[in-house]
Write a protein that holds these residues in place. Structure first.
Motif, mmCIF file in Angstrom:
data_model
loop_
_atom_site.group_PDB
_atom_site.id
_atom_site.type_symbol
_atom_site.label_atom_id
_atom_site.label_comp_id
_atom_site.label_asym_id
_atom_site.label_seq_id
_atom_site.Cartn_x
_atom_site.Cartn_y
_atom_site.Cartn_z
ATOM 1 N N TYR A 1 0.961 3.977 -3.023
ATOM 2 C CA TYR A 1 0.625 5.372 -2.741
ATOM 3 C C TYR A 1 1.777 6.287 -3.158
ATOM 4 N N SER B 1 0.817 -1.201 0.000
ATOM 5 C CA SER B 1 0.000 0.000 0.000
ATOM 6 C C SER B 1 0.857 1.260 0.000
ATOM 7 N N SER C 1 -4.512 -0.995 1.861
ATOM 8 C CA SER C 1 -4.215 -0.607 3.243
ATOM 9 C C SER C 1 -5.359 -0.986 4.183
ATOM 10 N N LEU C 2 -6.584 -0.695 3.786
ATOM 11 C CA LEU C 2 -7.738 -1.036 4.620
ATOM 12 C C LEU C 2 -7.879 -2.546 4.791
ATOM 13 N N SER D 1 -6.194 4.985 -5.169
ATOM 14 C CA SER D 1 -7.404 4.333 -4.661
ATOM 15 C C SER D 1 -7.134 2.870 -4.310
ATOM 16 N N SER E 1 -4.248 1.653 -3.539
ATOM 17 C CA SER E 1 -3.382 1.703 -2.364
ATOM 18 C C SER E 1 -4.203 1.790 -1.086
ATOM 19 N N LYS E 2 -5.204 2.639 -1.087
ATOM 20 C CA LYS E 2 -6.057 2.791 0.093
ATOM 21 C C LYS E 2 -6.850 1.509 0.369
ATOM 22 N N ASP E 3 -7.336 0.864 -0.693
ATOM 23 C CA ASP E 3 -8.069 -0.398 -0.524
ATOM 24 C C ASP E 3 -7.176 -1.483 0.071
#
Length: 89
Positions: free
Chosen positions: A25, A21, A46-47, A40, A42-44
């Motif tokens: 990013y 992630s 990470s979550l 986007s 990257s954020k997915d």
């Protein structure tokens, strides 16, 4: 004993996901023509990694309390197997 292996694998996958992630990013921010979907994704990632890390923690704590069902442990095991199968491509 298999549960301990699943816990370790879930935590390891979460760590890999968090590192991925950060790299995605960074790529999305540095490369000016990078598609915004990279950030986007990257954020997915990470979550998802954060959720997996919490799952690993929950499974680890569950050794004595038995809150998590055997079905949940088996499902986590399937996720781990699928991740390692996919990562070898």
């Amino acid at each position: 004993m298999a549960k301990l292996g699943i816990i370790a694998s879930v935590v390891q996958i979460a760590d890999v996901g968090l590192r991925l992630s950060i790299k995605l990013y960074t790529f999305g921010e540095i490369v000016s023509n990078a598609d915004r979907s990279v950030i986007s994704i990257s954020k997915d990632v990470s979550l998802t990694s954060s959720v997996l890390k919490e799952l690993g923690s929950l499974l680890d704590k569950d050794e004595s309390s038995r809150i998590v069902s055997e079905n949940a442990v088996q499902t986590a095991g399937k996720v781990v197997k699928e991740f390692w199968r996919f990562s070898k491509r």
